[in-house]
Every structure is written in structure tokens, then in C-alpha cells.
Design a protein around this motif. Structure first.
Motif, PDB file in Angstrom:
ATOM      1  N   GLU A   9      -6.619 -12.756 -49.665  1.00  0.00           N
ATOM      2  CA  GLU A   9      -7.813 -13.597 -49.575  1.00  0.00           C
ATOM      3  C   GLU A   9      -8.852 -13.009 -50.515  1.00  0.00           C
ATOM      4  O   GLU A   9      -8.713 -11.878 -50.976  1.00  0.00           O
ATOM      5  CB  GLU A   9      -8.366 -13.596 -48.134  1.00  0.00           C
ATOM      6  CG  GLU A   9      -7.424 -14.162 -47.096  1.00  0.00           C
ATOM      7  CD  GLU A   9      -7.986 -14.015 -45.686  1.00  0.00           C
ATOM      8  OE1 GLU A   9      -9.189 -13.669 -45.559  1.00  0.00           O
ATOM      9  OE2 GLU A   9      -7.231 -14.232 -44.728  1.00  0.00           O
ATOM     10  N   LYS A  10      -9.890 -13.767 -50.774  1.00  0.00           N
ATOM     11  CA  LYS A  10     -10.980 -13.260 -51.608  1.00  0.00           C
ATOM     12  C   LYS A  10     -11.492 -11.952 -51.017  1.00  0.00           C
ATOM     13  O   LYS A  10     -11.727 -11.854 -49.817  1.00  0.00           O
ATOM     14  CB  LYS A  10     -12.116 -14.267 -51.665  1.00  0.00           C
ATOM     15  CG  LYS A  10     -11.819 -15.479 -52.537  1.00  0.00           C
ATOM     16  CD  LYS A  10     -12.351 -15.249 -53.939  1.00  0.00           C
ATOM     17  CE  LYS A  10     -12.285 -16.556 -54.742  1.00  0.00           C
ATOM     18  NZ  LYS A  10     -12.814 -16.392 -56.090  1.00  0.00           N
ATOM     19  N   ALA A  11     -11.651 -10.951 -51.881  1.00  0.00           N
ATOM     20  CA  ALA A  11     -12.039  -9.629 -51.410  1.00  0.00           C
ATOM     21  C   ALA A  11     -13.100  -9.027 -52.328  1.00  0.00           C
ATOM     22  O   ALA A  11     -13.420  -9.584 -53.381  1.00  0.00           O
ATOM     23  CB  ALA A  11     -10.805  -8.725 -51.352  1.00  0.00           C
ATOM     24  N   ASP A  12     -13.606  -7.871 -51.916  1.00  0.00           N
ATOM     25  CA  ASP A  12     -14.622  -7.184 -52.703  1.00  0.00           C
ATOM     26  C   ASP A  12     -14.013  -6.225 -53.714  1.00  0.00           C
ATOM     27  O   ASP A  12     -14.651  -5.872 -54.702  1.00  0.00           O
ATOM     28  CB  ASP A  12     -15.560  -6.406 -51.767  1.00  0.00           C
ATOM     29  CG  ASP A  12     -16.226  -7.318 -50.755  1.00  0.00           C
ATOM     30  OD1 ASP A  12     -17.021  -8.171 -51.183  1.00  0.00           O
ATOM     31  OD2 ASP A  12     -15.930  -7.198 -49.551  1.00  0.00           O
ATOM     32  N   ILE A  13     -12.770  -5.807 -53.465  1.00  0.00           N
ATOM     33  CA  ILE A  13     -12.138  -4.813 -54.326  1.00  0.00           C
ATOM     34  C   ILE A  13     -10.629  -4.799 -54.092  1.00  0.00           C
ATOM     35  O   ILE A  13     -10.162  -5.214 -53.024  1.00  0.00           O
ATOM     36  CB  ILE A  13     -12.737  -3.403 -54.042  1.00  0.00           C
ATOM     37  CG1 ILE A  13     -12.440  -2.429 -55.184  1.00  0.00           C
ATOM     38  CG2 ILE A  13     -12.276  -2.878 -52.687  1.00  0.00           C
ATOM     39  CD1 ILE A  13     -13.292  -1.169 -55.141  1.00  0.00           C
ATOM     40  N   ILE A  14      -9.889  -4.324 -55.082  1.00  0.00           N
ATOM     41  CA  ILE A  14      -8.455  -4.103 -54.953  1.00  0.00           C
ATOM     42  C   ILE A  14      -8.195  -2.613 -55.131  1.00  0.00           C
ATOM     43  O   ILE A  14      -8.604  -2.018 -56.135  1.00  0.00           O
ATOM     44  CB  ILE A  14      -7.656  -4.894 -56.006  1.00  0.00           C
ATOM     45  CG1 ILE A  14      -7.924  -6.404 -55.873  1.00  0.00           C
ATOM     46  CG2 ILE A  14      -6.148  -4.605 -55.874  1.00  0.00           C
ATOM     47  CD1 ILE A  14      -7.376  -7.235 -57.027  1.00  0.00           C
ATOM     48  N   VAL A  25      -7.035  -6.943 -67.490  1.00  0.00           N
ATOM     49  CA  VAL A  25      -8.211  -6.577 -66.697  1.00  0.00           C
ATOM     50  C   VAL A  25      -9.227  -5.910 -67.619  1.00  0.00           C
ATOM     51  O   VAL A  25      -8.899  -4.929 -68.289  1.00  0.00           O
ATOM     52  CB  VAL A  25      -7.838  -5.617 -65.544  1.00  0.00           C
ATOM     53  CG1 VAL A  25      -9.079  -5.251 -64.731  1.00  0.00           C
ATOM     54  CG2 VAL A  25      -6.778  -6.251 -64.644  1.00  0.00           C
ATOM     55  N   PRO A  26     -10.459  -6.405 -67.676  1.00  0.00           N
ATOM     56  CA  PRO A  26     -11.462  -5.778 -68.554  1.00  0.00           C
ATOM     57  C   PRO A  26     -11.862  -4.396 -68.041  1.00  0.00           C
ATOM     58  O   PRO A  26     -11.855  -4.143 -66.840  1.00  0.00           O
ATOM     59  CB  PRO A  26     -12.642  -6.751 -68.494  1.00  0.00           C
ATOM     60  CG  PRO A  26     -12.460  -7.512 -67.234  1.00  0.00           C
ATOM     61  CD  PRO A  26     -10.990  -7.585 -66.984  1.00  0.00           C
ATOM     62  N   MET A  58       2.605  -1.764 -59.079  1.00  0.00           N
ATOM     63  CA  MET A  58       1.475  -1.985 -58.182  1.00  0.00           C
ATOM     64  C   MET A  58       0.215  -2.358 -58.957  1.00  0.00           C
ATOM     65  O   MET A  58      -0.549  -3.231 -58.544  1.00  0.00           O
ATOM     66  CB  MET A  58       1.237  -0.752 -57.314  1.00  0.00           C
ATOM     67  CG  MET A  58       2.255  -0.593 -56.181  1.00  0.00           C
ATOM     68  SD  MET A  58       3.966  -0.312 -56.692  1.00  0.00           S
ATOM     69  CE  MET A  58       3.897   1.414 -57.158  1.00  0.00           C
ATOM     70  N   ALA A  59       0.022  -1.710 -60.106  1.00  0.00           N
ATOM     71  CA  ALA A  59      -1.128  -2.065 -60.949  1.00  0.00           C
ATOM     72  C   ALA A  59      -0.941  -3.451 -61.573  1.00  0.00           C
ATOM     73  O   ALA A  59      -1.908  -4.199 -61.739  1.00  0.00           O
ATOM     74  CB  ALA A  59      -1.332  -1.007 -62.035  1.00  0.00           C
ATOM     75  N   GLU A  60       0.293  -3.795 -61.912  1.00  0.00           N
ATOM     76  CA  GLU A  60       0.570  -5.148 -62.423  1.00  0.00           C
ATOM     77  C   GLU A  60       0.227  -6.192 -61.363  1.00  0.00           C
ATOM     78  O   GLU A  60      -0.349  -7.242 -61.669  1.00  0.00           O
ATOM     79  CB  GLU A  60       2.037  -5.269 -62.827  1.00  0.00           C
ATOM     80  CG  GLU A  60       2.405  -4.502 -64.079  1.00  0.00           C
ATOM     81  CD  GLU A  60       3.886  -4.529 -64.385  1.00  0.00           C
ATOM     82  OE1 GLU A  60       4.254  -4.340 -65.550  1.00  0.00           O
ATOM     83  OE2 GLU A  60       4.699  -4.732 -63.451  1.00  0.00           O
ATOM     84  N   LYS A  61       0.597  -5.912 -60.123  1.00  0.00           N
ATOM     85  CA  LYS A  61       0.277  -6.822 -59.007  1.00  0.00           C
ATOM     86  C   LYS A  61      -1.239  -6.946 -58.860  1.00  0.00           C
ATOM     87  O   LYS A  61      -1.775  -8.052 -58.691  1.00  0.00           O
ATOM     88  CB  LYS A  61       0.888  -6.275 -57.717  1.00  0.00           C
ATOM     89  CG  LYS A  61       0.597  -7.080 -56.476  1.00  0.00           C
ATOM     90  CD  LYS A  61       1.512  -8.257 -56.361  1.00  0.00           C
ATOM     91  CE  LYS A  61       1.361  -8.957 -55.024  1.00  0.00           C
ATOM     92  NZ  LYS A  61       2.281 -10.085 -54.870  1.00  0.00           N
ATOM     93  N   ALA A  62      -1.931  -5.821 -58.926  1.00  0.00           N
ATOM     94  CA  ALA A  62      -3.390  -5.836 -58.814  1.00  0.00           C
ATOM     95  C   ALA A  62      -4.019  -6.638 -59.943  1.00  0.00           C
ATOM     96  O   ALA A  62      -4.960  -7.417 -59.729  1.00  0.00           O
ATOM     97  CB  ALA A  62      -3.927  -4.399 -58.820  1.00  0.00           C
ATOM     98  N   ALA A  63      -3.489  -6.467 -61.162  1.00  0.00           N
ATOM     99  CA  ALA A  63      -4.012  -7.212 -62.311  1.00  0.00           C
ATOM    100  C   ALA A  63      -3.816  -8.704 -62.131  1.00  0.00           C
ATOM    101  O   ALA A  63      -4.700  -9.512 -62.453  1.00  0.00           O
ATOM    102  CB  ALA A  63      -3.330  -6.734 -63.586  1.00  0.00           C
ATOM    103  N   LYS A  92      -4.865   2.772 -65.235  1.00  0.00           N
ATOM    104  CA  LYS A  92      -5.891   2.063 -66.003  1.00  0.00           C
ATOM    105  C   LYS A  92      -5.270   1.389 -67.226  1.00  0.00           C
ATOM    106  O   LYS A  92      -5.583   0.235 -67.542  1.00  0.00           O
ATOM    107  CB  LYS A  92      -6.991   3.032 -66.450  1.00  0.00           C
ATOM    108  CG  LYS A  92      -8.062   2.363 -67.309  1.00  0.00           C
ATOM    109  CD  LYS A  92      -9.020   3.374 -67.924  1.00  0.00           C
ATOM    110  CE  LYS A  92     -10.020   2.670 -68.832  1.00  0.00           C
ATOM    111  NZ  LYS A  92     -10.859   3.626 -69.580  1.00  0.00           N
ATOM    112  N   ASN A  93      -4.382   2.089 -67.911  1.00  0.00           N
ATOM    113  CA  ASN A  93      -3.720   1.526 -69.083  1.00  0.00           C
ATOM    114  C   ASN A  93      -2.888   0.293 -68.717  1.00  0.00           C
ATOM    115  O   ASN A  93      -2.904  -0.709 -69.435  1.00  0.00           O
ATOM    116  CB  ASN A  93      -2.828   2.576 -69.745  1.00  0.00           C
ATOM    117  CG  ASN A  93      -2.213   2.077 -71.040  1.00  0.00           C
ATOM    118  OD1 ASN A  93      -2.885   1.494 -71.887  1.00  0.00           O
ATOM    119  ND2 ASN A  93      -0.918   2.289 -71.195  1.00  0.00           N
ATOM    120  N   VAL A  94      -2.202   0.365 -67.585  1.00  0.00           N
ATOM    121  CA  VAL A  94      -1.420  -0.788 -67.112  1.00  0.00           C
ATOM    122  C   VAL A  94      -2.349  -1.977 -66.865  1.00  0.00           C
ATOM    123  O   VAL A  94      -2.065  -3.110 -67.281  1.00  0.00           O
ATOM    124  CB  VAL A  94      -0.639  -0.450 -65.830  1.00  0.00           C
ATOM    125  CG1 VAL A  94       0.066  -1.692 -65.273  1.00  0.00           C
ATOM    126  CG2 VAL A  94       0.378   0.662 -66.093  1.00  0.00           C
TER     127      VAL A  94
END
Length: 198
Positions: free
Chosen positions: A21-26, A95-96, A36-41, A87-89
Motif C-alpha cells: 500500500e502507499k507508504a512513507d518509506i521502503i 530510482v533518483p 530485494m533492491a530491484e523489488k524496492a525500485a 544504492k547502485n542497484v
């Protein structure tokens, strides 16, 4: 309770997962897999949260970053910390930089949560809802640690599966069984030692 009911409960417990759902942070706990970072992106690009906080220095047992564990042809490089790698992922997945917060001191999961809380407090981000992108069978332990540091926050677990171990197939291989039973063992030991009789 029979065997099948017991195993169903084990799976329900270990493989925590919820719809985003809409959130404040991942949040992304430290690791050497890009999934996991790909999923977050992907969730960031879909507009689920304005910030991503990858967390991690390196594994406390190794004393250094273990290196990129998969997709080296895409994300290979020399990284001093898990955060730098993650961060690189994120950057390579759209992701900016201004949306990526920094936590590069944690050496195990509980520290991921502790230091992430320090970062969000420092940036004055009031986290009412958060998304947690972690490994499938690491989901419950990660959730429990982050919930300790964010007791008033609704945390939605949106895991990724970098090594093929899922709720559906973990019992089919020795590796899967060891991964899941290892998580149960760590949850019991770590939380008993940490919380005692509370």
C-alpha cells in the motif's frame, strides 16, 4: 494439530508477505543480492513511497562485504559496503539519488532496524506505513526486528526470492529445509536472548 497443519503454520509464520500500500518509506536490509533492491525500485517507480532506505555495512561474521551474489554482469564492481551496492542497484533501476537515504553501519539484521530508525528520525520522516523488501524466508525475522524499532508503524513485507526458496517449494530440498528451520532457530534464540521474559 497434525503434521500438515503444523507445516502450514510454519510456512505462514516464516514467509510473511502482504500486499503493498502507499507508504512513507521502503526498507531494504543489507545483503549481496540485487533482487530485494530491484523489488524496492519497482515499488518506488509505481509510486508506493517517496524514499528508499537500504541499510548495511557488511556481514559481522565476515568483517567485510561478501561481494555481489548474483547478476554480476549487471551490478558487478568493488563495493565497500552493502549500502553502496544496494544504492547502485537502485540507481540502475530508475530510482533518483535524492530518494535514496543512507545507512552504512549495520552488520546484522537488528542493526539494520536500529540504524534505519536513527536515519528516519534524523530526516524527520514520520513513518506511519512502511514497506520492507527482504528475502522470502528472512521475512518474519526482518519484520519482527523492524517492528521493534517502529512499534507504531504498519509494515508491509514485499519479499523477493533471489535463491529460489519459496513457501511452495522449501520442503523439497535440504537447502530449503535448512534455510527455513535455521530462521526459526534464529528467531527463537535471538529474541529470547534479547527480550528475555518481556
Amino acid at each position: 494439530m497434525n503434521y500438515n497443519e503444523f507445516m502450514k503454520n510454519v510456512e505462514e509464520f516464516v514467509f510473511a508477505e502482504s500486499q503493498p500500500e502507499k507508504a512513507d518509506i521502503i526498507f531494504v536490509p543489507g545483503n549481496g543480492f540485487p533482487d530485494m533492491a530491484e523489488k524496492a525500485a519497482s515499488l518506488y517507480r509505481e509510486g508506493y513511497a517517496p524514499y528508499i532506505l537500504p541499510s548495511g555495512r557488511y556481514s559481522i561474521t565476515l568483517g567485510k562485504f561478501a561481494g555481489v551474489q548474483s547478476k554480476k554482469e549487471i551490478y558487478g564492481g568493488d563495493y565497500e559496503t552493502e549500502w553502496e551496492f544496494l544504492k547502485n542497484v537502485l540507481l540502475k533501476n530508475g530510482v533518483p539519488e535524492e530518494a535514496i537515504l543512507r545507512e552504512d553501519q549495520a552488520t546484522f539484521t537488528y542493526e539494520n532496524a536500529i540504524f534505519s530508525r536513527q536515519v528516519t528520525d534524523l530526516h524527520k520522516i514520520h513513518v506511519k506505513k512502511a514497506i520492507l523488501c527482504c528475502k522470502t524466508y528472512h521475512a518474519r525475522r526482518s519484520l519482527m526486528y523492524y517492528q521493534l524499532l517502529y512499534p507504531e508503524t504498519v509494515i508491509m513485507v514485499c519479499p523477493a526470492c533471489p535463491d529460489g526458496i519459496t513457501r511452495e517449494n522449501w520442503r523439497e530440498t535440504e537447502t530449503g529445509v535448512e534455510a527455513v528451520t535455521g530462521e526459526i532457530d534464529r528467531i527463537v534464540k535471538q529474541f529470547c536472548l534479547m527480550l528475555g521474559n518481556r
